[in-house]
Design a protein around this motif. Structure first.
Motif, short mmCIF file in Angstrom:
data_model
loop_
_atom_site.label_atom_id
_atom_site.label_comp_id
_atom_site.label_asym_id
_atom_site.label_seq_id
_atom_site.Cartn_x
_atom_site.Cartn_y
_atom_site.Cartn_z
N MET A 1 0.93 -1.21 0.01
CA MET A 1 0.11 -0.04 0.10
C MET A 1 0.94 1.17 0.07
O MET A 1 1.88 1.13 0.57
N VAL A 2 0.47 2.18 -0.56
CA VAL A 2 1.13 3.56 -0.62
C VAL A 2 0.00 4.41 -0.45
O VAL A 2 -1.10 4.65 -1.05
N GLY A 3 0.46 5.34 0.73
CA GLY A 3 -0.67 6.49 0.96
C GLY A 3 -0.08 7.74 1.04
O GLY A 3 1.07 8.04 0.96
N THR A 4 -0.99 8.72 0.78
CA THR A 4 -0.78 10.28 0.84
C THR A 4 -1.03 10.87 1.91
O THR A 4 -2.62 10.67 2.06
N PHE A 12 -4.94 10.38 5.54
CA PHE A 12 -4.73 10.20 4.17
C PHE A 12 -5.78 10.64 3.53
O PHE A 12 -7.04 10.63 3.61
N THR A 13 -5.48 11.16 2.24
CA THR A 13 -6.22 11.65 1.33
C THR A 13 -6.18 10.61 -0.14
O THR A 13 -7.19 10.85 -0.73
N ALA A 14 -5.25 9.78 -0.19
CA ALA A 14 -5.30 8.84 -1.06
C ALA A 14 -4.46 7.62 -0.61
O ALA A 14 -3.74 7.67 0.14
N ILE A 15 -5.09 6.43 -1.08
CA ILE A 15 -4.45 5.02 -0.87
C ILE A 15 -4.26 4.48 -2.23
O ILE A 15 -5.47 4.14 -2.98
N GLU A 16 -3.24 3.80 -2.60
CA GLU A 16 -3.03 2.94 -3.64
C GLU A 16 -2.76 1.55 -3.29
O GLU A 16 -1.74 1.34 -2.48
N MET A 17 -3.54 0.68 -3.55
CA MET A 17 -3.43 -0.68 -2.98
C MET A 17 -2.56 -1.41 -4.11
O MET A 17 -2.94 -1.21 -5.25
N GLN A 18 -1.57 -1.89 -4.01
CA GLN A 18 -0.68 -2.33 -5.10
C GLN A 18 -0.67 -4.07 -4.88
O GLN A 18 -0.11 -4.60 -3.84
#
Length: 64
Positions: A1-4, A12-18
């Motif tokens: 996971m990558v969070g902003t 967190f304003t954005a989360i990318e599930m990789q």
């Protein structure tokens, strides 16, 4: 996971599930990920509040 993170207090304003997996058919794994995303209670709960994305990694990058 990558969070902003943004703001004070931070949130967190954005989360990318990789998603990393060994696969032979990228189209099929992307279909499975889309199905899982639609059925995920957590994604359905937080998705409207933040930018939530799902990314299928290339097989070599998954365990790199």
């Amino acid at each position: 996971m990558v969070g902003t993170l943004e703001g004070t207090p931070p949130r967190f304003t954005a989360i990318e599930m990789q998603i990393g997996a060994s696969y032979g058919d990228r189209e099929q794994i992307e279909k499975f990920v889309a199905m899982a995303e639609r059925g995920c209670i957590v994604a359905n709960s937080i998705g409207p509040a933040i930018d939530l994305t799902f990314t299928v990694l290339e097989p070599d990058a998954a365990y790199g």
